[in-house]
Motif scaffolding. Sequence first.
Motif, PDB file in Angstrom:
ATOM      1  N   UNK A 180      47.688  48.688  33.112  1.00  0.00           N
ATOM      2  CA  UNK A 180      48.711  47.599  33.758  1.00  0.00           C
ATOM      3  C   UNK A 180      49.701  47.301  32.621  1.00  0.00           C
ATOM      4  N   UNK A 181      49.459  47.347  31.366  1.00  0.00           N
ATOM      5  CA  UNK A 181      50.368  47.223  30.590  1.00  0.00           C
ATOM      6  C   UNK A 181      51.331  48.173  30.401  1.00  0.00           C
ATOM      7  N   UNK A 182      51.293  49.549  30.677  1.00  0.00           N
ATOM      8  CA  UNK A 182      52.157  50.658  30.716  1.00  0.00           C
ATOM      9  C   UNK A 182      53.065  50.298  32.136  1.00  0.00           C
ATOM     10  N   UNK A 183      52.266  49.704  33.202  1.00  0.00           N
ATOM     11  CA  UNK A 183      52.898  49.459  34.474  1.00  0.00           C
ATOM     12  C   UNK A 183      52.414  50.665  35.425  1.00  0.00           C
ATOM     13  N   UNK A 184      51.895  51.682  35.066  1.00  0.00           N
ATOM     14  CA  UNK A 184      51.223  52.653  36.181  1.00  0.00           C
ATOM     15  C   UNK A 184      49.729  52.571  36.101  1.00  0.00           C
ATOM     16  N   UNK A 185      49.198  52.159  37.079  1.00  0.00           N
ATOM     17  CA  UNK A 185      47.884  52.031  37.528  1.00  0.00           C
ATOM     18  C   UNK A 185      47.243  53.261  38.249  1.00  0.00           C
ATOM     19  N   UNK A 186      46.307  54.006  37.945  1.00  0.00           N
ATOM     20  CA  UNK A 186      45.648  55.116  38.747  1.00  0.00           C
ATOM     21  C   UNK A 186      44.227  54.659  39.138  1.00  0.00           C
ATOM     22  N   UNK A 187      44.034  54.485  40.246  1.00  0.00           N
ATOM     23  CA  UNK A 187      42.544  54.204  40.687  1.00  0.00           C
ATOM     24  C   UNK A 187      41.833  55.404  41.201  1.00  0.00           C
ATOM     25  N   UNK A 188      40.703  55.590  40.834  1.00  0.00           N
ATOM     26  CA  UNK A 188      39.863  56.755  41.132  1.00  0.00           C
ATOM     27  C   UNK A 188      38.516  56.619  41.446  1.00  0.00           C
ATOM     28  N   UNK A 189      38.009  57.126  42.323  1.00  0.00           N
ATOM     29  CA  UNK A 189      36.244  56.941  42.730  1.00  0.00           C
ATOM     30  C   UNK A 189      36.083  58.459  43.019  1.00  0.00           C
ATOM     31  N   UNK A 190      34.945  58.666  43.365  1.00  0.00           N
ATOM     32  CA  UNK A 190      34.313  60.039  43.863  1.00  0.00           C
ATOM     33  C   UNK A 190      34.944  60.410  45.210  1.00  0.00           C
ATOM     34  N   UNK A 191      35.542  59.539  45.676  1.00  0.00           N
ATOM     35  CA  UNK A 191      35.918  59.968  47.218  1.00  0.00           C
ATOM     36  C   UNK A 191      37.379  59.782  47.483  1.00  0.00           C
ATOM     37  N   UNK A 192      38.105  58.965  46.507  1.00  0.00           N
ATOM     38  CA  UNK A 192      39.514  58.652  46.871  1.00  0.00           C
ATOM     39  C   UNK A 192      40.233  58.190  45.406  1.00  0.00           C
ATOM     40  N   UNK A 193      41.698  58.492  45.649  1.00  0.00           N
ATOM     41  CA  UNK A 193      42.590  58.061  44.517  1.00  0.00           C
ATOM     42  C   UNK A 193      43.643  57.171  45.034  1.00  0.00           C
ATOM     43  N   UNK A 194      44.026  56.425  44.116  1.00  0.00           N
ATOM     44  CA  UNK A 194      45.264  55.587  44.681  1.00  0.00           C
ATOM     45  C   UNK A 194      46.156  55.142  43.451  1.00  0.00           C
ATOM     46  N   UNK A 195      47.536  55.201  43.352  1.00  0.00           N
ATOM     47  CA  UNK A 195      48.371  54.888  42.326  1.00  0.00           C
ATOM     48  C   UNK A 195      49.297  53.771  42.869  1.00  0.00           C
ATOM     49  N   UNK A 196      49.554  53.041  41.844  1.00  0.00           N
ATOM     50  CA  UNK A 196      50.543  51.934  41.967  1.00  0.00           C
ATOM     51  C   UNK A 196      51.196  51.535  40.977  1.00  0.00           C
ATOM     52  N   UNK A 197      52.453  51.075  40.942  1.00  0.00           N
ATOM     53  CA  UNK A 197      53.130  50.726  39.693  1.00  0.00           C
ATOM     54  C   UNK A 197      53.233  49.017  39.735  1.00  0.00           C
ATOM     55  N   UNK A 198      52.749  48.342  38.490  1.00  0.00           N
ATOM     56  CA  UNK A 198      52.533  46.694  38.599  1.00  0.00           C
ATOM     57  C   UNK A 198      54.029  46.370  38.066  1.00  0.00           C
ATOM     58  N   UNK A 199      54.483  45.426  38.675  1.00  0.00           N
ATOM     59  CA  UNK A 199      55.981  44.909  38.067  1.00  0.00           C
ATOM     60  C   UNK A 199      55.656  44.314  36.824  1.00  0.00           C
ATOM     61  N   UNK A 200      56.823  44.008  36.233  1.00  0.00           N
ATOM     62  CA  UNK A 200      56.944  43.231  34.892  1.00  0.00           C
ATOM     63  C   UNK A 200      56.194  41.821  34.971  1.00  0.00           C
ATOM     64  N   UNK A 201      56.228  41.207  35.873  1.00  0.00           N
ATOM     65  CA  UNK A 201      55.815  39.839  35.950  1.00  0.00           C
ATOM     66  C   UNK A 201      55.098  39.263  37.281  1.00  0.00           C
ATOM     67  N   UNK A 202      54.066  40.053  37.577  1.00  0.00           N
ATOM     68  CA  UNK A 202      53.231  39.526  38.691  1.00  0.00           C
ATOM     69  C   UNK A 202      52.400  38.250  38.307  1.00  0.00           C
ATOM     70  N   UNK A 203      51.644  37.784  39.557  1.00  0.00           N
ATOM     71  CA  UNK A 203      50.874  36.849  39.255  1.00  0.00           C
ATOM     72  C   UNK A 203      49.517  37.137  39.181  1.00  0.00           C
ATOM     73  N   UNK A 204      48.849  36.258  38.150  1.00  0.00           N
ATOM     74  CA  UNK A 204      47.603  36.698  37.719  1.00  0.00           C
ATOM     75  C   UNK A 204      46.631  35.372  37.991  1.00  0.00           C
ATOM     76  N   UNK A 205      45.693  35.804  38.558  1.00  0.00           N
ATOM     77  CA  UNK A 205      44.615  34.616  38.995  1.00  0.00           C
ATOM     78  C   UNK A 205      43.164  35.072  38.497  1.00  0.00           C
ATOM     79  N   UNK A 206      42.717  33.961  37.704  1.00  0.00           N
ATOM     80  CA  UNK A 206      41.376  34.126  37.242  1.00  0.00           C
ATOM     81  C   UNK A 206      40.296  33.186  38.190  1.00  0.00           C
ATOM     82  N   UNK A 207      39.259  33.677  38.745  1.00  0.00           N
ATOM     83  CA  UNK A 207      38.459  32.718  39.676  1.00  0.00           C
ATOM     84  C   UNK A 207      37.101  32.735  39.289  1.00  0.00           C
ATOM     85  N   UNK A 208      36.149  31.866  39.078  1.00  0.00           N
ATOM     86  CA  UNK A 208      35.007  31.804  38.784  1.00  0.00           C
ATOM     87  C   UNK A 208      34.149  30.994  40.103  1.00  0.00           C
ATOM     88  N   UNK A 209      33.423  31.940  40.838  1.00  0.00           N
ATOM     89  CA  UNK A 209      32.580  31.027  41.870  1.00  0.00           C
ATOM     90  C   UNK A 209      31.306  31.225  41.987  1.00  0.00           C
TER      91      UNK A 209
END
Length: 80
Positions: A29-58
């Motif tokens: 996230x700090x670099x801006x490039x996120x690579x998501x991987x599992x046994x069955x799939x891959x997904x890449x995304x670029x995170x912008x410099x100032x996205x919204x960040x939410x923390x929630x405990x339910x």
Amino acid sequence: MPEEVLFKTDEQVTRTEIAEALHDAAEQIESGDVQLTSDTEDQAVTVPESPRFEVELERLTDSETGDQRYELEYEIRWTK
């Protein structure tokens, strides 16, 4: 707006494994490039410099059994 899930994993792991995954995610996230991987799939995304960040405990209660469970969620979101 319709929701399209692009990547999802759900598995039971140790706290240590979760901490390691979050540490790796933080570095990506700090670099801006996120690579998501599992046994069955891959997904890449670029995170912008100032996205919204939410923390929630339910606390959720099962209506049939009365059992309680907790969910701790970290969410990062942005618009294109």
